[in-house]
Structures are given as structure tokens and as C-alpha cells.
Motif scaffolding. Structure first.
Motif, short mmCIF file in Angstrom:
data_model
loop_
_atom_site.label_atom_id
_atom_site.label_comp_id
_atom_site.label_asym_id
_atom_site.label_seq_id
_atom_site.Cartn_x
_atom_site.Cartn_y
_atom_site.Cartn_z
N ASN A 142 49.48 -35.83 -81.38
CA ASN A 142 50.31 -37.04 -81.39
C ASN A 142 49.48 -38.32 -81.34
N GLY A 143 48.15 -38.18 -81.35
CA GLY A 143 47.30 -39.35 -81.38
C GLY A 143 47.08 -40.00 -80.03
N ALA A 144 47.54 -39.38 -78.95
CA ALA A 144 47.35 -39.94 -77.62
C ALA A 144 45.88 -39.89 -77.24
N GLU A 145 45.54 -40.59 -76.18
CA GLU A 145 44.15 -40.64 -75.75
C GLU A 145 43.62 -39.24 -75.47
N THR A 146 42.43 -38.94 -75.95
CA THR A 146 41.85 -37.62 -75.78
C THR A 146 41.64 -37.31 -74.30
N LEU A 147 42.06 -36.13 -73.89
CA LEU A 147 41.87 -35.72 -72.51
C LEU A 147 40.64 -34.85 -72.35
N LEU A 148 40.35 -34.03 -73.37
CA LEU A 148 39.25 -33.08 -73.24
C LEU A 148 38.28 -33.23 -74.40
N SER A 149 37.01 -32.98 -74.10
CA SER A 149 35.97 -32.92 -75.12
C SER A 149 35.42 -31.51 -75.12
N THR A 150 35.49 -30.84 -76.28
CA THR A 150 35.07 -29.44 -76.31
C THR A 150 34.83 -28.96 -77.72
N ASN A 151 33.86 -28.07 -77.85
CA ASN A 151 33.69 -27.29 -79.07
C ASN A 151 33.94 -25.81 -78.77
N ALA A 152 34.37 -25.52 -77.57
CA ALA A 152 34.57 -24.13 -77.14
C ALA A 152 35.71 -23.48 -77.91
N LYS A 153 35.55 -22.18 -78.15
CA LYS A 153 36.59 -21.39 -78.79
C LYS A 153 37.08 -20.35 -77.79
N VAL A 154 38.39 -20.29 -77.63
CA VAL A 154 39.00 -19.41 -76.64
C VAL A 154 39.83 -18.34 -77.35
N ALA A 155 39.67 -17.10 -76.94
CA ALA A 155 40.49 -15.99 -77.45
C ALA A 155 41.44 -15.54 -76.36
N ILE A 156 42.69 -15.35 -76.72
CA ILE A 156 43.69 -14.81 -75.81
C ILE A 156 44.20 -13.50 -76.40
N ILE A 157 44.04 -12.43 -75.67
CA ILE A 157 44.49 -11.12 -76.15
C ILE A 157 45.87 -10.87 -75.57
N GLY A 158 46.88 -10.97 -76.40
CA GLY A 158 48.27 -10.80 -75.96
C GLY A 158 49.04 -12.10 -76.07
N GLY A 159 50.18 -12.04 -76.76
CA GLY A 159 50.99 -13.24 -76.98
C GLY A 159 52.32 -13.21 -76.30
N GLY A 160 52.36 -12.67 -75.09
CA GLY A 160 53.59 -12.68 -74.31
C GLY A 160 53.82 -14.05 -73.68
N VAL A 161 54.62 -14.09 -72.63
CA VAL A 161 54.91 -15.35 -71.95
C VAL A 161 53.63 -16.02 -71.48
N ALA A 162 52.74 -15.25 -70.85
CA ALA A 162 51.52 -15.83 -70.31
C ALA A 162 50.59 -16.28 -71.42
N GLY A 163 50.29 -15.38 -72.37
CA GLY A 163 49.37 -15.74 -73.44
C GLY A 163 49.85 -16.91 -74.26
N SER A 164 51.15 -16.95 -74.59
CA SER A 164 51.69 -18.04 -75.40
C SER A 164 51.65 -19.36 -74.65
N THR A 165 51.98 -19.34 -73.37
CA THR A 165 51.97 -20.57 -72.58
C THR A 165 50.56 -21.13 -72.47
N ILE A 166 49.59 -20.26 -72.21
CA ILE A 166 48.20 -20.73 -72.09
C ILE A 166 47.72 -21.28 -73.42
#
Length: 491
Positions: free
Chosen positions: A6-30
């Protein structure tokens, strides 16, 4: 540096890539939480869509369904539920819950009062700290007691089409419930409903609009290895039905596999004590049903023939039913624990068959009819209900060795590996908070506004999902999963 969409002020600076195994309530929310902040996040999900799994029907804004859990867990569930309503308002059914104690039960209504008062006081404190926490109605109306005379006075009242007061929620209940079987007072408490299909719809819609959210569905992880020097992860995965294995590298891995979390732990020889419990809820249709219905809980001793009966209403006369007996929601040998050799509790093959293939028709009929009869002992006209669909079912993990644990979120193993261990859907945001903090502490992401975002759930894109589009997507998901579309409709 990634910027929120949405163009708001950047909160985080990162080049990290995160993998989430599982797309249930927890995985989707994260994944939504991270992608909203611009973190490159991938979900690897075995199913066709997001948020499958054990039946969700209740927000647990105070944990009043569970007499056996601690006050601390109740307070935690209250806070987590408030956060969930604020992030996923379109998934919530804003109707209260009636809690009644049958005469056959050893408990007394007065025993509920200290906890209810504690929760009401805490809710008032939270609203005082931040007015936007006022998502469960006015704190002074968090709960109300009704004596028998007050309930009987509603029997001849016309059925309201819309709830203008707390008593409006009790008219249909008063007209259909066998009050002679109950102890008084009964409790009306602002514990709301939560729709699994609407939750799944919001996750799917928001994921499609977030460029940092990547979904690999109908895909399973076949191996997971961490480089001893760089500590980066190599995730090997395979599309279902295909022989080719592909490999992707990530900086951080989140195990959000629910009841199969132990399988990923075993790939890493990561020891973890946990339990897994198979449960089911049943779908009934009561076409003759009229009026507004709250959720209704008749307390009972778990695992006995008089176990708790739970009636969860949906539009158009559909209901989701739980009966905490071995012949309805619970299953013999359905609760299993991990062992020294494996972090994965081993469910019997008959449960895996139900999860991965299908239920035998005779068992669907038998258990759904049994759940209807279990409710009908208190609401006699409910015998008019009929079997409406296959059960809502699945297995949930419970970390540790306490089968009564309901408020849990996350644990960590080594560096850059986290496990979500939620028992209730409302705990998913707390899991995302804890893992985000771990990313910060390890320097994988950096924040200009640590204090601000740590206290604020930042979901601008998710919050833009309209009620109409959520309903349309939820109805589609319900149909694809072979359930009545009414379970996806808004009240």
C-alpha cells in the motif's frame, strides 16, 4: 528493501527468504503477516487450498468452553481472540454463546462466576488501554446471567429477526430447550463464532494480492537440510503425482504442519514431545428451525456418555455439532503421543484413511445421527434435523504432555527453525509474533520501528478484503470441499 504493497512507510529491511511448510490457519496467518511487511515468504502446502484441517467453529474469547483449563490460559485466549477479530473481522460470526449446566452434571453455575468476572475485568482493562480492542461488545455486557424465570418469560415472545438486545438471542432457545433438565442461572457470554471457510477465503484473497507471498500447493516436502556453514536451508519438494523433485534455498524454515509436524522434526532428528488427537464435528440441517440461535454449550464430563454437547448455528438452518463422547466427536485410541524414537505421534491407520481418503457412509450416518440425538436430549425438536454433509474433521497437535492445553503458539529448535504449535485458531497471531521476534533477534530482518510493529498487527492488504468477496470465495471453497454453502455465508 521491500515496501508494503500500500506504499506505507517501510517497517522492515530484509533480503531473507522464509519457507513455511503447511498452509493451515497458523501457516497462512504467519505468511500473511510476513508478506504484508515485505518479507519474501513461501508456503508449501500439500492440499489444494489454504486453511484445511480440524473443524473451526469458535473464537474462544475467554476459553469458557473449557472448565478444566487454567485461568492463565483463559486470559491468553481472550487476548488472542481480540487480536484475531481485529485482523480477520469478516471471518467472525458476532453471536454470543449460551453456557448451561445440566442437572446430570456435577458442576454448579455459581462456580463459573469468578472466572467470568476475571475475564470481564481483563476485557475492560484491554479496552481501556486501546479502544480498538472493543470487538466483543461493551465490556459490561461480556457476560450476563439469566435465571429460569427470565428465560421462561421469553417462551411466548415473537421470534426476533434481528438481535436488538441480549434477550433476543434467548427467545428460540427458551422455546425449544427442555429447561427442566438445566441448572440455573445460565450464562450468555460474548464468545463469538469463527468460520473456517471465511477464514480460508480471506487468506486466499490476500495471498493473491501480496507480491511477497508465494504458494506451492499440492506439493509436499520430501527432505530438509541445513548447511552447517551458512545455516541456510535446502528444501526439497515434490508436486503430488509427479516424480520430479525440485529444490529451493531459504534462510528460515517454519514447520506449520499441524498434526504432521513430527514428520518434519524427524527429518532433522529434532526431538519434541507432543500429542495428536483426531476429532470430528458433524453437519446437520434443521429446516424447521426458526429465529436467531446463539451457540449453545451444555456442559458435561468429557469422554463419558454425558460429555459436553455443542450446537453451532449457521444460516438457513444448518448446524455444526460436537458431542464430547467416544461415539461422537472423540474416538477410541484417537489421542496418541510421540515416543523416544519419533517426534511424530502415530495415529491408527483408520484415522489416516478418514483424513486422506474418505469416511465410510455408514459411519457418517451413525455418528451424525448420534450427535443429533445428543443435542436432542436438551432440545427435543432437534430430532427433526437430518444429516447434511460429511463430517468436518481432522487431527490437532497438542505440544507437551498436557492433553488439556489449549493456549499454545510456537517452539524453536536450533537456529532458524520454528514450529507452530497452536491448538486454537486464535493463537496463530501469537505464533507469528514470536517467530517475527526471532527473525529480528537473529538479524535476518531489521526494523526501523521495532516497538511500533511489535505492538501492532500490520495487515493493510488483508483488511481490504470486502465482505462480499469473502462470501463469494468462501462459498466456492465450501462447494469444492463438498460442504453446504450456508456454512460460508455471513449471518
Amino acid at each position: 528493501m521491500n515496501k508494503p504493497i500500500n506504499g506505507a512507510e517501510t517497517l522492515l529491511s530484509t533480503n531473507a527468504k522464509v519457507a513455511i511448510i503447511g498452509g493451515g490457519v497458523a501457516g497462512s496467518t504467519i505468511a500473511l503477516r510476513f508478506a504484508e511487511l515485505g518479507i519474501d515468504t513461501s508456503i508449501i502446502e500439500k492440499g489444494e487450498s489454504l486453511v484445511n484441517g480440524p473443524p473451526i467453529c469458535h473464537l474462544h474469547a475467554g476459553g469458557n468452553l473449557y472448565r478444566e483449563i487454567s485461568d492463565e490460559q483463559c486470559l491468553t485466549l481472550l487476548q488472542q481472540s481480540i487480536d484475531t477479530v481485529r485482523v480477520y473481522p469478516q471471518s467472525v460470526y458476532r453471536r454470543p454463546t449460551v453456557i448451561a449446566i445440566p442437572k446430570s452434571d456435577s458442576g454448579e453455575p455459581q462456580e463459573l462466576l469468578p472466572r467470568l468476572q476475571m475475564l470481564q475485568n481483563r476485557y475492560a482493562e484491554l479496552v481501556g488501554l486501546d479502544a480498538s480492542n472493543r470487538v466483543l461488545g461493551a465490556p459490561e455486557h461480556y457476560y450476563r446471567l439469566f435465571e429460569r424465570e427470565e428465560v421462561e418469560a421469553l417462551i411466548d415472545s415473537p421470534l426476533p429477526e434481528k438481535a436488538e438486545s441480549q434477550t433476543d438471542w434467548l427467545v428460540a432457545f427458551a422455546q425449544h430447550t427442555e429447561l427442566d433438565k438445566l441448572k440455573f442461572p445460565i450464562v450468555l457470554v460474548q464468545e463469538y463464532g469463527l468460520s473456517a471457510f471465511r477464514f480460508a477465503a480471506i487468506a486466499s484473497l490476500a495471498a493473491e494480492r501480496l507480491p511477497s507471498f508465494h504458494l506451492y500447493n499440492k506439493t509436499q516436502v520430501v527432505s530438509l537440510k541445513q548447511d552447517t556453514q551458512s545455516l541456510r536451508w535446502r528444501v526439497s519438494m515434490q508436486a503430488l503425482g509427479e516424480g520430479k523433485v525440485s529444490h529451493l534455498d531459504f534462510d528460515y524454515v517454519i514447520n506449520a504442519c499441524g498434526f504432521k509436524s513430527g514428520e518434519i522434526d524427524d527429518m532433522l532428528s529434532a526431538k519434541r514431545e507432543r500429542m495428536v488427537e483426531f476429532k470430528a464435528a458433524y453437519v446437520a440441517h434443521w429446516p424447521e428451525c426458526k429465529g436467531l440461535w446463539p451457540e449453545v454449550i451444555f456442559y458435561g464430563e468429557r469422554g463419558t456418555p454425558q460429555g459436553m454437547a455443542q450446537l453451532t448455528p449457521y444460516p438457513d438452518g444448518y448446524f455444526q455439532l460436537h458431542g464430547m463422547t467416544q461415539d461422537i466427536t472423540l474416538f477410541r485410541d484417537g489421542l496418541v503421543a510421540s515416543c523416544e524414537q519419533s517426534a511424530q505421534p502415530k495415529l491408527a491407520e483408520r484415522f489416516i484413511d478418514k483424513i486422506e481418503r474418505q469416511w465410510p457412509e455408514h459411519l457418517v450416518e451413525q455418528r451424525t445421527v448420534g450427535s443429533i440425538e445428543h443435542i436432542a436430549q436438551y432440545i427435543p425438536h432437534f430430532t427433526q434435523a437430518n444429516v447434511a454433509a460429511k463430517p468436518l474433521f481432522g487431527a490437532q497437535q497438542i505440544p507437551g504432555v498436557d492433553a488439556d492445553l489449549r493456549a499454545a503458539d510456537v517452539s524453536f529448535h536450533g537456529k532458524y527453525y520454528a514450529r507452530t504449535e497452536i491448538v486454537k485458531a486464535s493463537s496463530a497471531l501469537a505464533a507469528s509474533d514470536a517467530i517475527l521476534q526471532d527473525l529480528l533477534e537473529h538479524g535476518l530482518v531489521k526494523s526501523k520501528l521495532i516497538e511500533q510493529y511489535a505492538k501492532q498487527h500490520y495487515f493493510p492488504v488483508t483488511g481490504l478484503c470486502s465482505d462480499d468477496e469473502v462470501t463469494a470465495r468462501a462459498r466456492l471453497l465450501a462447494s469444492q470441499r463438498a460442504y453446504p454453502q450456508a456454512l460460508a455465508n455471513n449471518d
